[in-house]
Structure formats: C-alpha cells, structure tokens
Scaffold this active site. Structure first.
Site, PDB file in Angstrom:
ATOM      1  N   HIS A  91     -77.150  15.595  21.863  1.00  0.00           N
ATOM      2  CA  HIS A  91     -77.385  15.786  20.416  1.00  0.00           C
ATOM      3  C   HIS A  91     -77.986  17.103  20.559  1.00  0.00           C
ATOM      4  O   HIS A  91     -77.771  17.939  19.543  1.00  0.00           O
ATOM      5  CB  HIS A  91     -78.510  14.900  19.946  1.00  0.00           C
ATOM      6  CG  HIS A  91     -78.869  14.871  18.452  1.00  0.00           C
ATOM      7  ND1 HIS A  91     -77.828  15.039  17.543  1.00  0.00           N
ATOM      8  CD2 HIS A  91     -80.157  14.950  18.027  1.00  0.00           C
ATOM      9  CE1 HIS A  91     -78.398  15.195  16.486  1.00  0.00           C
ATOM     10  NE2 HIS A  91     -79.880  15.223  16.633  1.00  0.00           N
ATOM     11  N   SER A 125     -76.209  19.251   9.736  1.00  0.00           N
ATOM     12  CA  SER A 125     -76.771  19.845  11.103  1.00  0.00           C
ATOM     13  C   SER A 125     -76.263  21.287  10.897  1.00  0.00           C
ATOM     14  O   SER A 125     -75.084  21.562  10.962  1.00  0.00           O
ATOM     15  CB  SER A 125     -76.568  19.120  12.292  1.00  0.00           C
ATOM     16  OG  SER A 125     -76.773  17.929  12.318  1.00  0.00           O
ATOM     17  N   HIS A 143     -83.137  17.279  10.151  1.00  0.00           N
ATOM     18  CA  HIS A 143     -83.016  16.984   8.599  1.00  0.00           C
ATOM     19  C   HIS A 143     -84.315  17.120   7.988  1.00  0.00           C
ATOM     20  O   HIS A 143     -85.324  16.419   8.477  1.00  0.00           O
ATOM     21  CB  HIS A 143     -82.115  15.940   8.392  1.00  0.00           C
ATOM     22  CG  HIS A 143     -80.708  15.790   9.015  1.00  0.00           C
ATOM     23  ND1 HIS A 143     -79.560  16.478   8.203  1.00  0.00           N
ATOM     24  CD2 HIS A 143     -80.027  15.358   9.794  1.00  0.00           C
ATOM     25  CE1 HIS A 143     -78.518  16.405   8.703  1.00  0.00           C
ATOM     26  NE2 HIS A 143     -78.758  15.753   9.821  1.00  0.00           N
ATOM     27  N   ASN A 168     -69.263  21.902  19.104  1.00  0.00           N
ATOM     28  CA  ASN A 168     -68.854  21.628  20.852  1.00  0.00           C
ATOM     29  C   ASN A 168     -67.431  21.130  20.737  1.00  0.00           C
ATOM     30  O   ASN A 168     -66.788  20.948  19.569  1.00  0.00           O
ATOM     31  CB  ASN A 168     -69.852  20.285  21.180  1.00  0.00           C
ATOM     32  CG  ASN A 168     -69.718  18.943  20.362  1.00  0.00           C
ATOM     33  OD1 ASN A 168     -70.139  19.080  19.270  1.00  0.00           O
ATOM     34  ND2 ASN A 168     -68.770  18.119  20.667  1.00  0.00           N
ATOM     35  N   ALA A 222     -71.778  19.017  10.885  1.00  0.00           N
ATOM     36  CA  ALA A 222     -71.533  19.495  12.116  1.00  0.00           C
ATOM     37  C   ALA A 222     -70.503  18.614  13.026  1.00  0.00           C
ATOM     38  O   ALA A 222     -70.589  17.173  12.858  1.00  0.00           O
ATOM     39  CB  ALA A 222     -72.741  19.343  13.272  1.00  0.00           C
ATOM     40  N   HIS A 260     -76.828   8.373   7.393  1.00  0.00           N
ATOM     41  CA  HIS A 260     -75.678   8.143   8.303  1.00  0.00           C
ATOM     42  C   HIS A 260     -75.428   6.637   8.396  1.00  0.00           C
ATOM     43  O   HIS A 260     -76.279   5.935   8.531  1.00  0.00           O
ATOM     44  CB  HIS A 260     -75.639   8.833   9.752  1.00  0.00           C
ATOM     45  CG  HIS A 260     -75.853  10.409   9.576  1.00  0.00           C
ATOM     46  ND1 HIS A 260     -77.189  11.055   9.397  1.00  0.00           N
ATOM     47  CD2 HIS A 260     -74.892  11.206   9.825  1.00  0.00           C
ATOM     48  CE1 HIS A 260     -76.815  12.354   9.450  1.00  0.00           C
ATOM     49  NE2 HIS A 260     -75.540  12.383   9.432  1.00  0.00           N
ATOM     50  N   TYR A 269     -74.578   5.082  11.188  1.00  0.00           N
ATOM     51  CA  TYR A 269     -74.904   4.665  12.503  1.00  0.00           C
ATOM     52  C   TYR A 269     -76.594   4.364  12.311  1.00  0.00           C
ATOM     53  O   TYR A 269     -77.127   3.927  13.249  1.00  0.00           O
ATOM     54  CB  TYR A 269     -74.749   5.544  13.359  1.00  0.00           C
ATOM     55  CG  TYR A 269     -75.274   7.058  13.413  1.00  0.00           C
ATOM     56  CD1 TYR A 269     -76.666   7.365  13.496  1.00  0.00           C
ATOM     57  CD2 TYR A 269     -74.567   8.213  13.021  1.00  0.00           C
ATOM     58  CE1 TYR A 269     -77.187   8.723  13.341  1.00  0.00           C
ATOM     59  CE2 TYR A 269     -75.002   9.358  12.791  1.00  0.00           C
ATOM     60  CZ  TYR A 269     -76.485   9.794  12.946  1.00  0.00           C
ATOM     61  OH  TYR A 269     -76.888  10.796  12.979  1.00  0.00           O
ATOM     62  N   GLU A 270     -77.356   4.796  11.216  1.00  0.00           N
ATOM     63  CA  GLU A 270     -78.777   4.446  11.237  1.00  0.00           C
ATOM     64  C   GLU A 270     -78.944   3.084  10.892  1.00  0.00           C
ATOM     65  O   GLU A 270     -79.684   2.321  11.329  1.00  0.00           O
ATOM     66  CB  GLU A 270     -79.550   5.449  10.058  1.00  0.00           C
ATOM     67  CG  GLU A 270     -79.376   6.847  10.551  1.00  0.00           C
ATOM     68  CD  GLU A 270     -79.829   7.830   9.407  1.00  0.00           C
ATOM     69  OE1 GLU A 270     -80.816   7.725   9.214  1.00  0.00           O
ATOM     70  OE2 GLU A 270     -78.898   8.461   9.002  1.00  0.00           O
ATOM     71  N   MET A 294     -69.570  12.162  12.595  1.00  0.00           N
ATOM     72  CA  MET A 294     -70.435  10.823  12.208  1.00  0.00           C
ATOM     73  C   MET A 294     -70.697  10.928  10.766  1.00  0.00           C
ATOM     74  O   MET A 294     -71.651  10.084  10.673  1.00  0.00           O
ATOM     75  CB  MET A 294     -71.673  10.678  13.185  1.00  0.00           C
ATOM     76  CG  MET A 294     -71.002  10.582  14.672  1.00  0.00           C
ATOM     77  SD  MET A 294     -72.555  10.338  15.670  1.00  0.00           S
ATOM     78  CE  MET A 294     -71.869  10.964  17.154  1.00  0.00           C
ATOM     79  N   SER A 295     -70.014  11.568   9.802  1.00  0.00           N
ATOM     80  CA  SER A 295     -70.613  11.609   8.510  1.00  0.00           C
ATOM     81  C   SER A 295     -69.509  11.752   7.660  1.00  0.00           C
ATOM     82  O   SER A 295     -68.317  11.532   7.903  1.00  0.00           O
ATOM     83  CB  SER A 295     -71.732  12.485   8.265  1.00  0.00           C
ATOM     84  OG  SER A 295     -71.196  13.817   8.334  1.00  0.00           O
TER      85      SER A 295
HETATM   86  N1  HPA Z   1     -68.503  13.874  17.878  1.00  0.00           N
HETATM   87  C1  HPA Z   1     -69.012  13.218  17.205  1.00  0.00           C
HETATM   88  N2  HPA Z   1     -69.860  13.733  16.197  1.00  0.00           N
HETATM   89  C2  HPA Z   1     -70.356  15.068  16.471  1.00  0.00           C
HETATM   90  C3  HPA Z   1     -69.846  15.852  17.333  1.00  0.00           C
HETATM   91  C4  HPA Z   1     -68.705  14.979  18.234  1.00  0.00           C
HETATM   92  O1  HPA Z   1     -68.249  15.717  19.360  1.00  0.00           O
HETATM   93  N3  HPA Z   1     -70.227  16.745  17.294  1.00  0.00           N
HETATM   94  C5  HPA Z   1     -71.180  16.843  16.376  1.00  0.00           C
HETATM   95  N4  HPA Z   1     -71.047  15.934  16.057  1.00  0.00           N
END
Ligand code: HPA
Length: 278
Positions: free
Chosen positions: A248, A34, A65, A236, A117, A87, A89-90, A212-213
C-alpha cells in the site's frame, strides 16, 4: 442490501443541507481517489464540508483519504469534489456510495468524474501513466443494485463511461500534450492485492488496469442517471509484472509522485467541461 426508507431520509436531509449551504448544484462531481487530492488546490472560492454533516455520505477510513466535500469553481465550471469513498473491502458491502451518489443526482449534478489509483497490466502504461476508463470488468460480479425494484434496475452498461465525454477528454489530453491511454479497468475486491495468476487471467480477459474501487460507483451512478467519466492513475505494475513487491505504501508513494500532474490534468478537464453540453 440497501434499506431504502432509511437511505431516502438520509438523501433528503443531505440534499437539503447542500442546497442550504451551496445553492443550486454544480453540474460536475468528482470522486478523488488516492493521489488525486491535489486537484482541490485548483478550486477557487472553495468551501469544505465534512461527510459527517451529510447523513447519506459514507465515513470511510482508508489511509490517504480525507472525508469531506469541497465545493467551488475551476475556471468557469462549478464543481463538487468528494474526498474519500467507501470501498467494498472495508465492509463487504458494495453499496457504500449509494447515498452520496443519489444525493448528488437529486441535488442536480449531471456528471460524475471518477478517479482512482490502479495497477497497470500493460507495459506501455508504466507507473505514473494516466488511463481514461473506456469500459470495465466487474470481476467479483457484485452489484450494488441487488434488491432494487422496477425495470430501471436493468441498467444498460454499454457506454457506461460516456462516449462523448471520453472523446472530449482525449482531445483535451492531446491539446495539453499529455499521454492519455484509453483502456478497460478491472475491479478486484481486495483488500489483498491480486496473484500473478489472477493478473494473467484479467489480461487475457482484456483488462488494462486493476483496482479496488470505481465499478460499484459507476453502476450506482448509471442507475441514478448520472453520466460517468473515469481516469485511473497507474501507481504500480500489477502483480507478477515487476520485481517490486506490492505494498500500500508503494502505491501511495507513486500516487504522491505523479499526483500533481494527474491533478493538474483533472483540473483542466473539469474546467473544459464548460464547453460541453452535459
Ligand atoms: N491492484 C489493485 N488495486 C490497486 C493496485 C493493484 O495493483 N494498485 C493500486 N490499486
């Protein structure tokens, strides 16, 4: 667990397709996370191909994506970009990128540059910062290599993020006057964001960023014999470290805001790999 016979057929077909369309492999492959899509605008003589044409590649569906490869040149360096990753989580499976990465290796790619990201755990890396991944923590303790045979499965993860390439990236950032921190990336399974207590635990473990990747792909790439480099874009502050609610949308917005600078550095980094023995 991977169905090896099926995957092998898919990898063979994918390598043949890439060879027939693009000839010999570029030395460098980049997975775009991302916020990093802008890197594609730096590619000359770009040719695109949908993942749908490559049976070993995943068909992920995360907002933000596009699922395609882009092959071309940045400076004198040939490169293949992967836009879109599977990912864990998918599907619950962490093997989603196995076919794509094994295809790259068999085609002849040597280096995998991963981008993502992330949430920042450190005040000196506010949203918009870039962090070179020096090491990772596999917090879910999931492995895409479960079920693999042979001694090759016991992959050495010391310097999984190639030390020489990291030195090179840090030197380039210095030359370009770009703040590039180096730190440890912690994988969280998601798709829910972390709790503040989890973030405090990850920080105590030594994590600097969370996402998460990336970790399953690094394991797969090292197993395949690819060198790996990783850069995380902080979108963030991690859970509990800022008053802002984590969504998100927020991560996508921040990724878009800082994406251009991140992508320009990524493009410079790819071009500069021409100076390095890969
Ligand atoms: N946590 C997990 N995955 C993320 C985050 C986060 O704060 N920011 C962007 N991807």
């Amino acid at each position: 667990m991977i169905d090896h016979n099926k995957l092998d057929v898919a990898v063979t077909a994918s390598v043949e397709k890439l060879q027939s369309l693009f000839g010999t492999a570029p030395e460098v492959a980049v997975v775009l996370g991302s916020g990093w899509a802008g890197a594609v605008s730096h590619v000359r003589d770009a040719k695109n191909l949908s993942y749908a044409e490559l049976p070993a590649f995943p068909q992920p569906k995360v907002e933000g994506h596009v699922n395609e490869i882009v092959v071309g040149k940045i400076g004198a360096q040939r490169v293949i970009f992967l836009r879109g990753r599977a990912h864990t989580y998918e599907s619950g499976e962490c093997t989603g990128m196995a076919g794509a990465l094994r295809t790259l290796k068999r085609w002849g790619v040597r280096v995998l540059v991963q981008t993502n990201a992330s949430g920042s755990l450190r005040g000196h890396m506010p949203p918009g910062s870039l962090m070179l991944i020096a090491d990772h923590i596999n917090a879910p303790q999931r492995s895409p290599l479960v079920g693999e045979q042979g001694s090759q499965r016991f992959v050495d993860m010391v310097n999984a993020y190639d030390a020489e390439l990291r030195k090179h990236a840090l030197a380039l950032a210095k030359r370009e006057n770009l703040m590039l921190g180096e730190g440890t990336y912690c994988w969280a399974l998601g798709p829910q964001f972390e709790t503040p207590a989890e973030i405090r635990m990850f920080a105590a473990w030594g994590a600097d960023a969370v996402g998460m990747s990336t970790v399953p792909e690094t394991i797969l790439a090292r197993h395949a014999g690819l060198k790996v480099m990783g850069i995380a874009l902080m979108t963030n502050m991690a859970a509990g470290l800022s008053a802002e609610a984590l969504t998100h949308d927020l991560t996508l917005k921040q990724a878009q805001m800082s994406g251009e600078r991140a992508s320009a550095f990524l493009a410079a980094l790819v071009a500069s790999l021409k100076e390095v023995a890969l």
